[in-house]
Motif scaffolding. Structure first.
Motif, PDB file in Angstrom:
ATOM      1  N   VAL A 100       0.836  -1.201   0.000  1.00 13.81           N
ATOM      2  CA  VAL A 100       0.000   0.000   0.000  1.00 13.81           C
ATOM      3  C   VAL A 100       0.871   1.251   0.000  1.00 13.81           C
ATOM      4  O   VAL A 100       0.627   2.210  -0.755  1.00 13.81           O
ATOM      5  CB  VAL A 100      -0.954   0.005   1.205  1.00 13.81           C
ATOM      6  N   LEU A 101       1.895   1.251   0.834  1.00 14.31           N
ATOM      7  CA  LEU A 101       2.781   2.414   0.906  1.00 14.31           C
ATOM      8  C   LEU A 101       3.527   2.628  -0.405  1.00 14.31           C
ATOM      9  O   LEU A 101       3.677   3.771  -0.867  1.00 14.31           O
ATOM     10  CB  LEU A 101       3.774   2.249   2.057  1.00 14.31           C
ATOM     11  N   ASP A 102       3.984   1.546  -1.028  1.00 10.11           N
ATOM     12  CA  ASP A 102       4.675   1.672  -2.311  1.00 10.11           C
ATOM     13  C   ASP A 102       3.744   2.251  -3.378  1.00 10.11           C
ATOM     14  O   ASP A 102       4.148   3.125  -4.167  1.00 10.11           O
ATOM     15  CB  ASP A 102       5.197   0.312  -2.774  1.00 10.11           C
ATOM     16  N   LEU A 103       2.521   1.772  -3.414  1.00 12.63           N
ATOM     17  CA  LEU A 103       1.562   2.273  -4.393  1.00 12.63           C
ATOM     18  C   LEU A 103       1.205   3.736  -4.130  1.00 12.63           C
ATOM     19  O   LEU A 103       1.081   4.534  -5.066  1.00 12.63           O
ATOM     20  CB  LEU A 103       0.300   1.410  -4.362  1.00 12.63           C
ATOM     21  N   ALA A 104       1.050   4.082  -2.865  1.00 12.28           N
ATOM     22  CA  ALA A 104       0.719   5.463  -2.522  1.00 12.28           C
ATOM     23  C   ALA A 104       1.869   6.407  -2.867  1.00 12.28           C
ATOM     24  O   ALA A 104       1.648   7.511  -3.388  1.00 12.28           O
ATOM     25  CB  ALA A 104       0.377   5.564  -1.037  1.00 12.28           C
ATOM     26  N   LEU A 105       3.099   5.989  -2.595  1.00 11.67           N
ATOM     27  CA  LEU A 105       4.259   6.812  -2.949  1.00 11.67           C
ATOM     28  C   LEU A 105       4.330   7.037  -4.455  1.00 11.67           C
ATOM     29  O   LEU A 105       4.629   8.141  -4.915  1.00 11.67           O
ATOM     30  CB  LEU A 105       5.538   6.135  -2.470  1.00 11.67           C
ATOM     31  N   ASP A 106       4.053   5.995  -5.214  1.00 11.16           N
ATOM     32  CA  ASP A 106       4.102   6.151  -6.672  1.00 11.16           C
ATOM     33  C   ASP A 106       3.024   7.113  -7.146  1.00 11.16           C
ATOM     34  O   ASP A 106       3.227   7.856  -8.111  1.00 11.16           O
ATOM     35  CB  ASP A 106       3.956   4.794  -7.354  1.00 11.16           C
ATOM     36  N   ALA A 107       1.878   7.124  -6.466  1.00 10.05           N
ATOM     37  CA  ALA A 107       0.821   8.081  -6.809  1.00 10.05           C
ATOM     38  C   ALA A 107       1.253   9.509  -6.501  1.00 10.05           C
ATOM     39  O   ALA A 107       0.884  10.448  -7.216  1.00 10.05           O
ATOM     40  CB  ALA A 107      -0.460   7.734  -6.049  1.00 10.05           C
ATOM     41  N   VAL A 108       2.031   9.696  -5.436  1.00 14.89           N
ATOM     42  CA  VAL A 108       2.567  11.028  -5.134  1.00 14.89           C
ATOM     43  C   VAL A 108       3.486  11.481  -6.270  1.00 14.89           C
ATOM     44  O   VAL A 108       3.422  12.631  -6.719  1.00 14.89           O
ATOM     45  CB  VAL A 108       3.327  11.023  -3.797  1.00 14.89           C
ATOM     46  N   TYR A 109       4.317  10.581  -6.750  1.00 18.87           N
ATOM     47  CA  TYR A 109       5.231  10.938  -7.836  1.00 18.87           C
ATOM     48  C   TYR A 109       4.476  11.280  -9.121  1.00 18.87           C
ATOM     49  O   TYR A 109       4.961  12.061  -9.942  1.00 18.87           O
ATOM     50  CB  TYR A 109       6.205   9.793  -8.091  1.00 18.87           C
ATOM     51  N   ALA A 110       3.311  10.713  -9.301  1.00 13.96           N
ATOM     52  CA  ALA A 110       2.518  11.028 -10.490  1.00 13.96           C
ATOM     53  C   ALA A 110       2.113  12.499 -10.516  1.00 13.96           C
ATOM     54  O   ALA A 110       1.776  13.036 -11.578  1.00 13.96           O
ATOM     55  CB  ALA A 110       1.278  10.145 -10.546  1.00 13.96           C
ATOM     56  N   GLU A 111       2.141  13.170  -9.361  1.00 15.51           N
ATOM     57  CA  GLU A 111       1.782  14.581  -9.286  1.00 15.51           C
ATOM     58  C   GLU A 111       2.921  15.502  -9.728  1.00 15.51           C
ATOM     59  O   GLU A 111       2.719  16.716  -9.852  1.00 15.51           O
ATOM     60  CB  GLU A 111       1.368  14.933  -7.852  1.00 15.51           C
ATOM     61  N   VAL A 112       4.109  14.951  -9.928  1.00 14.94           N
ATOM     62  CA  VAL A 112       5.249  15.761 -10.370  1.00 14.94           C
ATOM     63  C   VAL A 112       5.215  15.857 -11.885  1.00 14.94           C
ATOM     64  O   VAL A 112       5.360  14.852 -12.591  1.00 14.94           O
ATOM     65  CB  VAL A 112       6.589  15.137  -9.912  1.00 14.94           C
ATOM     66  N   ASP A 113       4.996  17.058 -12.403  1.00  8.96           N
ATOM     67  CA  ASP A 113       4.868  17.235 -13.848  1.00  8.96           C
ATOM     68  C   ASP A 113       6.187  16.963 -14.567  1.00  8.96           C
ATOM     69  O   ASP A 113       7.269  17.305 -14.069  1.00  8.96           O
ATOM     70  CB  ASP A 113       4.413  18.664 -14.172  1.00  8.96           C
ATOM     71  N   LEU A 114       6.084  16.375 -15.742  1.00  8.88           N
ATOM     72  CA  LEU A 114       7.225  16.191 -16.618  1.00  8.88           C
ATOM     73  C   LEU A 114       6.952  16.897 -17.937  1.00  8.88           C
ATOM     74  O   LEU A 114       5.859  16.770 -18.497  1.00  8.88           O
ATOM     75  CB  LEU A 114       7.475  14.701 -16.893  1.00  8.88           C
ATOM     76  N   PRO A 115       7.924  17.648 -18.446  1.00  7.19           N
ATOM     77  CA  PRO A 115       7.704  18.315 -19.737  1.00  7.19           C
ATOM     78  C   PRO A 115       7.637  17.306 -20.868  1.00  7.19           C
ATOM     79  O   PRO A 115       8.259  16.237 -20.803  1.00  7.19           O
ATOM     80  CB  PRO A 115       8.932  19.225 -19.862  1.00  7.19           C
ATOM     81  N   GLY A 116       6.889  17.660 -21.911  1.00  2.21           N
ATOM     82  CA  GLY A 116       6.805  16.760 -23.059  1.00  2.21           C
ATOM     83  C   GLY A 116       8.127  16.638 -23.789  1.00  2.21           C
ATOM     84  O   GLY A 116       8.482  15.565 -24.273  1.00  2.21           O
ATOM     85  N   GLU A 117       8.864  17.749 -23.861  1.00  5.08           N
ATOM     86  CA  GLU A 117      10.161  17.767 -24.526  1.00  5.08           C
ATOM     87  C   GLU A 117      11.158  18.504 -23.652  1.00  5.08           C
ATOM     88  O   GLU A 117      10.789  19.411 -22.907  1.00  5.08           O
ATOM     89  CB  GLU A 117      10.056  18.476 -25.883  1.00  5.08           C
ATOM     90  N   PRO A 118      12.432  18.138 -23.722  1.00  4.96           N
ATOM     91  CA  PRO A 118      13.444  18.875 -22.958  1.00  4.96           C
ATOM     92  C   PRO A 118      13.503  20.329 -23.392  1.00  4.96           C
ATOM     93  O   PRO A 118      13.348  20.648 -24.571  1.00  4.96           O
ATOM     94  CB  PRO A 118      14.749  18.141 -23.313  1.00  4.96           C
ATOM     95  N   GLY A 119      13.709  21.219 -22.444  1.00  4.01           N
ATOM     96  CA  GLY A 119      13.858  22.630 -22.767  1.00  4.01           C
ATOM     97  C   GLY A 119      15.267  22.942 -23.228  1.00  4.01           C
ATOM     98  O   GLY A 119      16.159  22.095 -23.172  1.00  4.01           O
ATOM     99  N   PRO A 120      15.504  24.175 -23.668  1.00  4.58           N
ATOM    100  CA  PRO A 120      16.829  24.534 -24.160  1.00  4.58           C
ATOM    101  C   PRO A 120      17.884  24.636 -23.060  1.00  4.58           C
ATOM    102  O   PRO A 120      19.079  24.589 -23.350  1.00  4.58           O
ATOM    103  CB  PRO A 120      16.600  25.890 -24.830  1.00  4.58           C
ATOM    104  N   ASP A 121      17.458  24.800 -21.820  1.00  2.00           N
ATOM    105  CA  ASP A 121      18.375  25.009 -20.701  1.00  2.00           C
ATOM    106  C   ASP A 121      18.201  23.893 -19.675  1.00  2.00           C
ATOM    107  O   ASP A 121      17.169  23.801 -19.014  1.00  2.00           O
ATOM    108  CB  ASP A 121      18.100  26.373 -20.063  1.00  2.00           C
TER     109      ASP A 121
END
Length: 232
Positions: free
Chosen positions: A78-99
């Motif tokens: 349960v804790l592992d699944l919940a932690l992974d759900a927390v990480y899902a809230e961290v946005d990732l850009p679709g493409e790398p930025g220039p910097d």
């Protein structure tokens, strides 16, 4: 010994991370793994990891513990699944930025914000990082640092440095903010009364008036600036 008893006797003991190494069997039930995770997150946010039990989680879901064990084997699952759900809230850009530095700063800032929304989470990050959301964000972190021009060993070292900064600062903030305001003020006053012994602390430390966001941003900037020369 039955076949089921044999499997139980020869299976490795339950431990963090095991949920990602087992295949989930499809089930047609009212309680799904998604509902379990959503409910566990709410319970963890309200009361912390120490008070989470399978029985209390089942009660919150209005079901029996046996139903839960059809989806998860242990509290660690349960804790592992919940932690992974927390990480899902961290946005990732679709493409790398220039910097690369801006990509890193944005990622670390979003990661900190997600951990602070779930104050129990930072204290559990010593567990195996095997969830798909965790791994996707770790992949992003390593790819950003590789773009900085760091050597192979330097990428891993830098990943540890910036990750430990986020985790450590989040743990300190979450812990300190549970203290009464009077306790924070008393801590500052105690140092001031001993300024002859601790002159630098008396001159610079103000725990009661800490601007956590600004302090984090300045520290992160210094950390990233320390990596930048390696890219030139």
């Amino acid at each position: 010994m039955t076949e089921q008893d044999h499997r139980a006797a020869t299976s490795p003991p339950p431990s963090p991370g095991q949920v990602w190494l087992r295949s989930e069997r499809p089930r047609k039930q009212r309680v799904t793994r998604e509902r379990i995770v959503e409910t566990a997150l709410a319970l963890l946010d309200e009361e912390g990891a120490e008070r989470l039990t399978m029985r209390r989680l089942a009660e919150r879901l209005d079901t029996g513990s046996t139903t839960l064990y059809g989806h998860v084997a242990t509290k660690d699952d349960v804790l592992d699944l919940a932690l992974d759900a927390v990480y899902a809230e961290v946005d990732l850009p679709g493409e790398p930025g220039p910097d690369w530095a801006e990509d890193l700063r944005g990622f670390m800032t979003d990661w900190r914000a997600a951990l602070l929304r779930h104050p129990w989470s930072a204290g559990l990050l010593g567990r195996p990082m095997l969830g798909p959301n965790m791994l996707a964000r770790e992949e992003f972190l390593y790819s950003v640092l590789a773009r900085a021009g760091l050597p192979v060993t330097g990428v891993s070292d830098a990943a540890y440095a910036v990750s430990n900064y986020v985790i450590g600062s989040t743990l300190m903030q979450a812990s300190w903010q549970t203290q009464p305001k009077d306790a924070r003020k008393a801590a500052d006053e105690h140092v001031q009364t001993q300024r002859d012994r601790y002159p630098t602390l008396a001159a610079h430390r103000r725990m009661a008036a800490t601007d956590w966001d600004a302090t984090f941003a300045r520290g992160l900037r210094a950390l990233i600036d320390g990596l930048a020369p390696a890219s030139t």
